[in-house]
Scaffold this motif. Structure first.
Motif, short mmCIF file in Angstrom:
data_model
loop_
_atom_site.label_atom_id
_atom_site.label_comp_id
_atom_site.label_asym_id
_atom_site.label_seq_id
_atom_site.Cartn_x
_atom_site.Cartn_y
_atom_site.Cartn_z
N ALA A 70 5.33 52.57 35.67
CA ALA A 70 6.01 53.01 36.89
C ALA A 70 6.38 51.84 37.78
O ALA A 70 7.47 51.81 38.38
CB ALA A 70 5.13 54.00 37.64
N GLY A 74 10.13 51.98 37.34
CA GLY A 74 10.49 52.93 38.39
C GLY A 74 9.90 54.30 38.18
O GLY A 74 9.56 54.70 37.05
N PRO A 75 9.78 55.09 39.26
CA PRO A 75 9.18 56.42 39.19
C PRO A 75 9.97 57.40 38.33
O PRO A 75 9.44 58.42 37.90
CB PRO A 75 9.12 56.87 40.65
CG PRO A 75 10.17 56.05 41.34
CD PRO A 75 10.18 54.73 40.63
N GLU A 76 11.23 57.09 38.08
CA GLU A 76 12.05 57.99 37.26
C GLU A 76 11.60 58.02 35.80
O GLU A 76 12.05 58.88 35.03
CB GLU A 76 13.53 57.60 37.33
CG GLU A 76 13.86 56.23 36.79
CD GLU A 76 13.77 55.13 37.85
OE1 GLU A 76 14.39 54.07 37.64
OE2 GLU A 76 13.09 55.35 38.88
N THR A 77 10.73 57.11 35.43
CA THR A 77 10.20 57.11 34.06
C THR A 77 8.92 57.95 33.94
O THR A 77 8.31 57.98 32.88
CB THR A 77 9.90 55.67 33.58
OG1 THR A 77 8.97 55.06 34.48
CG2 THR A 77 11.18 54.86 33.51
N THR A 79 7.08 61.88 34.59
CA THR A 79 7.35 63.31 34.76
C THR A 79 6.82 63.77 36.11
O THR A 79 6.13 63.03 36.82
CB THR A 79 6.68 64.12 33.65
OG1 THR A 79 5.24 64.02 33.81
CG2 THR A 79 7.06 63.60 32.27
N ASP A 85 7.40 59.64 30.88
CA ASP A 85 8.46 60.39 30.22
C ASP A 85 9.01 59.49 29.12
O ASP A 85 9.82 58.60 29.37
CB ASP A 85 9.55 60.76 31.22
CG ASP A 85 10.65 61.64 30.63
OD1 ASP A 85 10.88 61.56 29.41
OD2 ASP A 85 11.28 62.39 31.40
N ALA A 88 12.89 59.35 28.73
CA ALA A 88 13.56 58.58 29.78
C ALA A 88 13.28 57.09 29.63
O ALA A 88 14.18 56.25 29.78
CB ALA A 88 13.10 59.07 31.15
#
Length: 231
Positions: A70, A74-77, A79, A85, A88
């Motif tokens: 993370a 980044g936090p977009e990786t 869930t 994820d 992603a």
């Protein structure tokens, strides 16, 4: 249907013998070559198989690795539940060599430690005549240095393309992109003690595994490898 064959591509493997009662064989192969099927057949004959993909998935569930992923990607990786994820993350690093190297630096040390632990445990138990490290990126990651020898599972490209189309829904372009992310096949074959050509059916592959088995369980390369840096 054509039969599978094994090819001896050199008198020695490019990795030193690690010692111990059970040889460690690194199993890798061309995408769609049938490496997982070969691993299953070896397991059915008593080999202790270490699945690198499964070990990698376990590593990505460790809190300290989740945190580092993370922080780097980044936090977009993650869930909504705070897990990595993998889809992603894969999309992010797949086309970015620098990002992939960063991910490997985070995950691979934990994976190698687990490989070593499982190899030591299998040898301590003394039940398996052979230990198999099943890893698609065995050579690219340098994990062949944990092994006494490597086996490369191959098939003609048209056969492999048909397999990944049916099993994974990949196009020819999708296969080519994934192949480009790994070492060239000829380079991998040159690093193997045996090339197992899996262009037939499962019974043909079983027969070749049986023929290969005695040589694998006594694999004892007698020369040191030539150092080859990772590209």
């Amino acid at each position: 249907m054509p039969e599978s064959t094994t090819t001896n591509v050199g008198p020695t493997a490019p990795t030193p013998r690690t010692g111990g009662p059970a040889p460690v064989i690194g199993l890798t192969g061309a995408i769609g070559g049938g490496k997982s099927v070969a691993a299953g057949l070896l397991a059915a004959r008593g080999a202790a198989v270490i699945d690198a993909d499964a070990v990698g998935h376990e590593a990505l569930r460790r809190p300290e690795i989740v945190r580092r992923v993370a922080e780097r990607f980044g936090p977009e990786t993650l869930t909504a539940e705070g897990r990595v994820d993998r889809q992603a993350l894969g999309l992010l690093v797949f086309s970015d060599p620098a990002a992939l190297r960063d991910l490997e630096a985070i995950v691979h040390p934990t994976m190698v430690a687990e490989f070593q632990r499982r190899i030591a445990e299998a040898r301590r138990r003394g039940e398996a005549p052979l230990i198999v490290l099943d890893a698609a990126v065995l050579l690219e990651a340098g994990w062949d240095r944990l092994c006494d020898a490597t086996v490369f599972v191959d098939a003609p490209r048209d056969v492999r393309l048909d397999r990944v189309r049916r099993a994974r829904g990949w196009t020819e372009e999708g296969l080519a992109v994934r192949e480009a992310a790994q070492w060239p096949l000829d380079r991998k074959k040159a690093r193997a003690l045996r090339v197992l050509l899996n262009d037939g059916d499962v019974p043909s592959l079983e027969a070749e595994i049986d023929r290969l088995w005695p040589g694998l369980t006594t694999a004892a390369p007698d020369s040191e490898p030539t150092a080859e840096p990772r590209p």
